[in-house]
Design a protein around this motif. Structure first.
Motif, mmCIF file in Angstrom:
data_model
loop_
_atom_site.group_PDB
_atom_site.id
_atom_site.type_symbol
_atom_site.label_atom_id
_atom_site.label_comp_id
_atom_site.label_asym_id
_atom_site.label_seq_id
_atom_site.Cartn_x
_atom_site.Cartn_y
_atom_site.Cartn_z
ATOM 1 N N MET A 91 0.813 -1.220 0.000
ATOM 2 C CA MET A 91 0.000 0.000 0.000
ATOM 3 C C MET A 91 0.846 1.270 0.000
ATOM 4 N N ASP A 92 2.094 1.143 -0.387
ATOM 5 C CA ASP A 92 3.023 2.293 -0.350
ATOM 6 C C ASP A 92 2.502 3.517 -1.103
ATOM 7 N N ARG A 93 1.761 3.292 -2.152
ATOM 8 C CA ARG A 93 1.323 4.439 -2.968
ATOM 9 C C ARG A 93 0.084 5.137 -2.406
ATOM 10 N N PHE A 94 -0.488 4.569 -1.370
ATOM 11 C CA PHE A 94 -1.586 5.260 -0.680
ATOM 12 C C PHE A 94 -0.965 6.164 0.398
ATOM 13 N N ASP A 95 -0.073 7.035 -0.038
ATOM 14 C CA ASP A 95 0.767 7.752 0.924
ATOM 15 C C ASP A 95 0.380 9.217 1.082
ATOM 16 N N LYS A 96 -0.874 9.529 0.786
ATOM 17 C CA LYS A 96 -1.284 10.948 0.817
ATOM 18 C C LYS A 96 -2.174 11.239 2.034
ATOM 19 N N ILE A 97 -2.009 12.450 2.523
ATOM 20 C CA ILE A 97 -2.970 12.971 3.491
ATOM 21 C C ILE A 97 -4.103 13.535 2.659
ATOM 22 N N LEU A 98 -5.287 12.999 2.803
ATOM 23 C CA LEU A 98 -6.370 13.300 1.861
ATOM 24 C C LEU A 98 -7.231 14.467 2.320
ATOM 25 N N GLU A 99 -7.438 14.557 3.611
ATOM 26 C CA GLU A 99 -8.311 15.637 4.088
ATOM 27 C C GLU A 99 -8.005 15.917 5.550
ATOM 28 N N PHE A 100 -7.996 17.199 5.882
ATOM 29 C CA PHE A 100 -7.848 17.568 7.296
ATOM 30 C C PHE A 100 -8.991 18.494 7.644
ATOM 31 N N ASN A 101 -9.687 18.211 8.716
ATOM 32 C CA ASN A 101 -10.796 19.066 9.114
ATOM 33 C C ASN A 101 -10.552 19.590 10.528
ATOM 34 N N PRO A 102 -10.189 20.898 10.641
ATOM 35 C CA PRO A 102 -9.852 21.426 11.979
ATOM 36 C C PRO A 102 -11.040 21.440 12.931
ATOM 37 N N LEU A 103 -12.240 21.621 12.398
ATOM 38 C CA LEU A 103 -13.410 21.674 13.280
ATOM 39 C C LEU A 103 -13.673 20.301 13.911
ATOM 40 N N ASP A 104 -13.586 19.273 13.084
ATOM 41 C CA ASP A 104 -13.781 17.900 13.598
ATOM 42 C C ASP A 104 -12.522 17.372 14.285
ATOM 43 N N ARG A 105 -11.424 18.083 14.117
ATOM 44 C CA ARG A 105 -10.097 17.593 14.543
ATOM 45 C C ARG A 105 -9.862 16.193 13.981
ATOM 46 N N SER A 106 -10.136 16.026 12.700
ATOM 47 C CA SER A 106 -9.965 14.715 12.086
ATOM 48 C C SER A 106 -9.122 14.826 10.828
ATOM 49 N N ILE A 107 -8.539 13.709 10.474
ATOM 50 C CA ILE A 107 -7.688 13.669 9.295
ATOM 51 C C ILE A 107 -7.958 12.361 8.567
ATOM 52 N N THR A 108 -8.066 12.446 7.246
ATOM 53 C CA THR A 108 -8.246 11.227 6.456
ATOM 54 C C THR A 108 -6.963 10.987 5.676
ATOM 55 N N VAL A 109 -6.448 9.771 5.812
ATOM 56 C CA VAL A 109 -5.142 9.464 5.201
ATOM 57 C C VAL A 109 -5.229 8.171 4.404
ATOM 58 N N GLY A 110 -4.326 8.046 3.432
ATOM 59 C CA GLY A 110 -4.165 6.779 2.752
ATOM 60 C C GLY A 110 -3.518 5.784 3.697
ATOM 61 N N ALA A 111 -3.768 4.488 3.456
ATOM 62 C CA ALA A 111 -3.249 3.450 4.356
ATOM 63 C C ALA A 111 -1.727 3.406 4.380
ATOM 64 N N GLY A 112 -1.093 3.923 3.319
ATOM 65 C CA GLY A 112 0.365 3.868 3.240
ATOM 66 C C GLY A 112 1.079 5.042 3.881
ATOM 67 N N VAL A 113 0.308 5.943 4.507
ATOM 68 C CA VAL A 113 0.962 7.067 5.205
ATOM 69 C C VAL A 113 1.724 6.512 6.412
ATOM 70 N N LEU A 213 -7.902 13.346 15.931
ATOM 71 C CA LEU A 213 -6.682 13.870 16.540
ATOM 72 C C LEU A 213 -7.008 14.435 17.927
ATOM 73 N N ALA A 214 -5.973 14.489 18.764
ATOM 74 C CA ALA A 214 -6.165 14.975 20.137
ATOM 75 C C ALA A 214 -5.591 16.384 20.274
ATOM 76 N N ARG A 215 -5.925 17.034 21.388
ATOM 77 C CA ARG A 215 -5.296 18.322 21.667
ATOM 78 C C ARG A 215 -3.873 18.058 22.164
ATOM 79 N N PRO A 216 -2.965 18.977 21.841
ATOM 80 C CA PRO A 216 -1.565 18.719 22.226
ATOM 81 C C PRO A 216 -1.365 18.813 23.733
ATOM 82 N N THR A 217 -0.266 18.231 24.179
ATOM 83 C CA THR A 217 0.068 18.299 25.602
ATOM 84 C C THR A 217 1.381 19.067 25.740
ATOM 85 N N LEU A 218 1.762 19.335 26.970
ATOM 86 C CA LEU A 218 3.051 20.004 27.215
ATOM 87 C C LEU A 218 4.190 19.030 26.952
#
Ligand code: MLT
Ligand code: ZN
Length: 463
Positions: A91-113, A213-218
């Motif tokens: 799945m190496d070629r599924f290496d793209k970050i496809l979508e990032f949604n800051p409101l949902d704090r979610s990210i959709t990625v290819g399996a090869g990321v 995704l989670a909120r960052p920590t110190l």
């Protein structure tokens, strides 16, 4: 050997350059981090779209060709090994970050990321992907999901499963499923997403994932403690976790530390030599938290549990302490270790440690045993090193007895024969110590429904 007809059909699906037949590629893609099996796939194919994956699966069904899905191949149980002429779908070629949604704090990625790519992307958005392990620089998200990878911060962030809010998969039947669609709440019957998480490629191929995704920590502080004996590590854990919110509580034995220092050139953390070491991590939110950590440390010293300790005062020091733990696995490969990845509930850990320590000492006094693991979540890695005088086969044969005895002990304690590495080829003979016959029968039934021709990673998890 790939029949010409199938080769031509695969070429027409992915193009000539993405069908690999050379022996170096077959070797490279046909194996994971295990050393027990020889790679022998018939070919490696590198699809770039979900439709291509689907066409490959349908082709495999038509010709009765077994598929081994392949990610970063950092697995430790043979789940991505192609030893019987299978087709590796990498799945190496599924290496793209496809979508990032800051409101949902979610990210959709290819399996090869790659895991580190996801972690860094999240960091740049001011967010966090908290699942972490030593192989994050090469493991791929699809493989992490297929094995429900755990790692070093499970006590704070849980397993991979806890962060997957959507999946796009191609089933063994060749159907494309979009599972859960990134929803936080979705009570509409069986959650098929969770069937694919941890299924080790036996149900289908994970193509895309939506991750919460989670909120960052110190920046965390790290403490390394020299612990007086195995039995008191759990006392130290209980004491610290009652007083502090820990993000990690790891341990390793002196033999692990010795080897890491000798082979990685790291500096010894302190002069004291102890049989075991505990590494813990917490967020130094304010001075009161740091003071509390010091008080807890002092209590452990007063009890005689801890002989010495060190705390990080900079990012570099924290990273250096972590290296002492994270580099163990890589360091041990030269001894072709027999790996056990076992867990029990924390409350059962003291009794379990006592029994397993006795079992190993009684049955295998001549073997060198290196302990480490994620004791904060009840997960021990028991590595038995191969003595030079034994061939790999002789060594394996002896270790099978260890595993059966450990399996019986785990069954009695309600534990698991695979806490986080997965079952793959390595542990399928021990699955019955953790899962009942009825459960295994249901798993087989699920596989037959989703993968009716048994093309997906046959022989892994169970026969
Ligand atoms: C670890 O905890 O270091 C990993 O699970 C790898 C290993 O057990 O060797
Ligand atoms: Zn581990």
């Amino acid at each position: 050997m790939l029949p010409a007809l199938i080769r031509d059909q695969l070429t027409s699906i992915v193009g000539e350059t993405r069908l690999l037949l050379g022996s170096d590629d077959l070797q490279r893609y046909g194996i994971d981090r295990t050393t027990l099996w020889q790679a022998a796939p018939c070919a490696v194919v590198l699809p770039a779209t979900v439709e291509e994956v689907r066409a490959i699966v349908l082709l495999a069904r038509e010709h009765g060709l077994a598929i081994v899905p392949s990610g970063g191949r950092t697995g430790l149980s043979g789940g991505a090994v192609a030893k019987d002429g299978e087709l590796v779908v990498a799945m190496d070629r599924f290496d793209k970050i496809l979508e990032f949604n800051p409101l949902d704090r979610s990210i959709t990625v290819g399996a090869g990321v790659v895991t580190a790519q996801l972690q860094q992307f999240a960091g740049r958005q001011g967010l966090l992907y908290g699942v972490d392990f030593a192989s994050s620089g090469s493991s791929q998200i699809g493989g992490n999901i297929a094995t429900n990878a755990g790692g070093i911060r499970v006590i704070k962030y849980g397993m991979t499963r806890d962060w997957v809010i959507g999946l796009k998969v191609v089933t063994g039947a060749g159907e494309i499923l979009e599972l859960n669609k990134g929803l936080a709440k979705n009570n509409t019957g069986y959650d098929l997403r969770h069937l694919f998480i941890g299924s080790e490629g036996t149900l289908g191929i994970i193509c895309e994932a939506t991750i919460q995704l989670a909120r960052p920590t110190l920046q965390a502080s790290v403490m390394l403690l020299a612990v007086n004996e195995f039995a008191v590590i759990v006392d130290v854990l209980q004491h610290f976790s009652a007083g502090l919110e820990l993000s990690a509580f790891e341990f390793f034995s002196q033999s692990a530390l010795e080897k890491v220092i000798a082979h990685r050139g790291h500096a010894a953390p302190f002069q004291a030599v102890a049989p075991f070491y505990a590494l813990l991590e917490f967020e130094p939110v304010d001075q009161a938290v740091v003071d509390k950590a010091m008080q807890l440390f002092q209590h452990c010293v007063d009890q005689g549990w801890v002989l010495d300790g060190v705390i990080s005062h900079s990012v570099a020091q924290a990273q250096n302490l972590w290296k002492l733990r994270e580099d163990i696995s890589e360091t041990l490969w030269r001894w072709q270790p027999y790996k056990n990845d076992i867990s029990v509930r924390i409350s059962r850990m003291p009794d379990f440690i006592f029994q397993i320590d006795q079992l190993v000492a009684r049955q295998y006094p001549d073997f060198e045993v290196v302990w480490y693991g994620h004791i904060g979540d009840g997960n021990l890695h028991l590595n038995i090193l191969k003595p030079e005088c034994l061939s790999l086969d002789q060594f394996q044969a002896k270790c099978v007895n260890v595993s059966n005895e450990i399996g019986q002990l785990l069954a009695a304690c309600g534990g698991s024969v695979s806490a986080e590495h997965g079952v793959g080829l390595l542990k399928k003979n021990y699955l019955h110590y953790s899962r009942s016959a009825a459960e295994i029968a249901i798993m087989r039934g699920i596989k037959s429904t989703i993968d009716p021709d048994q093309v997906m990673n046959p022989g892994k998890l169970f026969d």
